[in-house]
Scaffold this active site. Structure first.
Site, PDB file in Angstrom:
ATOM      1  N   GLY A  61       3.508  51.841 -10.048  1.00 48.46           N
ATOM      2  CA  GLY A  61       3.323  52.852 -11.091  1.00 48.46           C
ATOM      3  C   GLY A  61       4.592  53.197 -11.841  1.00 48.46           C
ATOM      4  N   SER A 110       3.160  47.314 -10.654  1.00 50.12           N
ATOM      5  CA  SER A 110       3.367  47.148 -12.096  1.00 50.12           C
ATOM      6  C   SER A 110       3.041  45.747 -12.611  1.00 50.12           C
ATOM      7  CB  SER A 110       4.794  47.552 -12.483  1.00 50.12           C
ATOM      8  OG  SER A 110       5.006  48.927 -12.177  1.00 50.12           O
ATOM      9  N   HIS A 156      -2.224  51.507   2.232  1.00 48.76           N
ATOM     10  CA  HIS A 156      -1.540  51.623   0.941  1.00 48.76           C
ATOM     11  C   HIS A 156      -0.381  52.605   1.074  1.00 48.76           C
ATOM     12  CE1 HIS A 156      -0.717  52.482  -3.246  1.00 48.76           C
ATOM     13  NE2 HIS A 156      -1.323  51.344  -3.524  1.00 48.76           N
ATOM     14  N   GLU A 214       0.596  54.889  -0.711  1.00 50.15           N
ATOM     15  CA  GLU A 214       0.238  56.291  -1.015  1.00 50.15           C
ATOM     16  C   GLU A 214      -0.427  56.942   0.193  1.00 50.15           C
ATOM     17  OE1 GLU A 214      -1.841  55.335  -4.630  1.00 50.15           O
ATOM     18  OE2 GLU A 214       0.073  54.757  -5.514  1.00 50.15           O
ATOM     19  N   GLY A 242      -2.880  48.271  -9.970  1.00 42.44           N
ATOM     20  CA  GLY A 242      -3.227  49.674 -10.154  1.00 42.44           C
ATOM     21  C   GLY A 242      -3.540  49.960 -11.609  1.00 42.44           C
ATOM     22  N   ASN A 248      -7.157  48.222  -7.868  1.00 36.45           N
ATOM     23  CA  ASN A 248      -7.194  49.444  -7.057  1.00 36.45           C
ATOM     24  C   ASN A 248      -7.221  50.610  -8.044  1.00 36.45           C
ATOM     25  OD1 ASN A 248      -6.793  51.641  -5.438  1.00 36.45           O
ATOM     26  ND2 ASN A 248      -4.715  51.082  -4.776  1.00 36.45           N
ATOM     27  N   TRP A 249      -8.394  51.201  -8.193  1.00 33.31           N
ATOM     28  CA  TRP A 249      -8.549  52.235  -9.224  1.00 33.31           C
ATOM     29  C   TRP A 249      -7.993  53.588  -8.799  1.00 33.31           C
ATOM     30  CZ3 TRP A 249     -14.186  51.277 -11.486  1.00 33.31           C
ATOM     31  CH2 TRP A 249     -14.212  49.996 -12.051  1.00 33.31           C
ATOM     32  N   LYS A 250      -7.598  53.701  -7.549  1.00 32.98           N
ATOM     33  CA  LYS A 250      -7.031  54.963  -7.041  1.00 32.98           C
ATOM     34  C   LYS A 250      -7.928  56.141  -7.410  1.00 32.98           C
ATOM     35  CE  LYS A 250      -2.544  52.772  -7.155  1.00 32.98           C
ATOM     36  NZ  LYS A 250      -1.094  52.865  -7.273  1.00 32.98           N
ATOM     37  N   GLU A 254       3.540  45.330  -1.550  1.00 33.74           N
ATOM     38  CA  GLU A 254       3.691  46.286  -2.652  1.00 33.74           C
ATOM     39  C   GLU A 254       4.968  47.089  -2.458  1.00 33.74           C
ATOM     40  OE1 GLU A 254      -0.385  47.140  -4.612  1.00 33.74           O
ATOM     41  OE2 GLU A 254      -0.016  48.664  -3.095  1.00 33.74           O
TER      42      GLU A 254
HETATM   43  P1  13P Z   1       0.460  49.807 -10.312  1.00 31.04           P
HETATM   44  O1  13P Z   1      -0.111  48.463 -10.700  1.00 31.04           O
HETATM   45  O2  13P Z   1      -0.052  50.924 -11.137  1.00 31.04           O
HETATM   46  O3  13P Z   1       1.948  49.754 -10.207  1.00 31.04           O
HETATM   47  O4  13P Z   1      -0.082  50.108  -8.811  1.00 31.04           O
HETATM   48  C1  13P Z   1       0.022  49.139  -7.847  1.00 31.04           C
HETATM   49  C2  13P Z   1      -0.756  49.565  -6.663  1.00 31.04           C
HETATM   50  O5  13P Z   1      -0.417  50.534  -6.011  1.00 31.04           O
HETATM   51  C3  13P Z   1      -1.968  48.812  -6.328  1.00 31.04           C
HETATM   52  O6  13P Z   1      -2.449  49.149  -5.077  1.00 31.04           O
END
Ligand code: 13P
Length: 251
Positions: A174, A213, A96, A98, A234, A9-11, A168
């Site tokens: 993150g 993470s 998600h 976020e 992420g 997930n490149w956000k 998640e």
């Molecule tokens: P990280 O791997 O950066 O913790 O993010 C996880 C995530 O939100 C994937 O959708």
């Protein structure tokens, strides 16, 4: 036997050049005998570029980071499933944390998006997970039950047939603070049992990913757990070398 999924997930990251480098880096690093289903989910504006870069391989599938519950109309800023299909998108991340926390998507909003994605034939990756506060209050199971039941109420249990769930924990996203394999397994098992109460076959076949993470060093012990069928990645999906290590961990 459930296939392991490694989904990036490149956000909100990536320039055109960065997308080219990253896609080519992943492509060149795959061995041809990797067992995982590999998915990358760039920002929507880069889907066309990613589609082009992936046109000579079927080893990497394309995902989107969200989709509208509407097919067209006056919904500024949204993307429809039909538009995503035109770019060979196969998977759509939905709900998600976020999106839920920052953009205030409610359980019902998420369920409606899930419904439209599912109806189109794309594969939804439904994200669920608790905040640190909720975990400390022992509310993890309750939160996840509510998030999943919102989808069941709106779309029915059958809508999970062929869908994907990503657990998640918000506190692990993150932060560099991964859930231990045991903590993650406990929740994955809970999710599978909760689905089994409604449909045992769907529960045993659904792929449940862990996200939060994940990196090249911790992926294997997570993926080795019985109910963990891969990861939604992420930060570590933004570096080809690290992402490839995670893909290898699934072998
Ligand atoms: P990280 O791997 O950066 O913790 O993010 C996880 C995530 O939100 C994937 O959708």
């Amino acid at each position: 036997m459930r296939q392991t999924i490694v989904a990036g997930n490149w956000k909100l990251n990536g320039t055109r050049q960065g997308v080219k480098d990253l896609v080519n880096g992943i492509k060149n690093g795959l061995t041809g005998s990797d067992k995982a289903c590999v998915i990358i989910s760039p920002v929507a504006i880069h889907l066309g570029l990613a589609q082009k870069l992936l046109s000579d391989t079927s080893a990497i599938k394309l995902g989107a980071q969200n989709a509208s519950s509407h097919n067209e109309g006056a919904y500024t800023g949204e993307l429809s499933v039909k538009m995503l299909e035109e770019y060979d998108v196969k998977y759509v991340i939905v709900g998600h944390s976020e999106r839920r926390a920052i953009f205030k998507e409610s359980d019902l909003d998420v369920a409606k998006r899930f419904k439209t994605i599912k109806k189109s034939g794309l594969v939804p990756i439904l994200c669920v997970g608790e905040t640190l506060e909720q975990r400390e209050e022992n509310e993890t199971q309750q939160v996840i039950t509510q998030q999943i039941n919102a989808v069941i109420d709106e779309c029915g249990i059958d809508s999970f047939d062929g869908s994907v769930i990503a657990y998640e924990p918000v506190w692990a996203i993150g932060t560099g603070k991964t859930a231990t394999p045991e903590q993650a397994q406990q929740v994955h098992e809970f999710i599978r049992k909760m689905l089994a109460d409604k449909d045992t076959q769907i529960a045993s076949e659904i792929q449940i990913l862990y996200g939060g993470s994940v990196n090249g060093a911790n992926a294997k012990e997570l993926f080795d757990k019985e109910d963990i069928d891969g990861g939604l990645i992420g930060g570590a999906s933004l570096k080809a070398e690290e992402f490839l290590k995670i893909i290898k961990a699934a072998n």
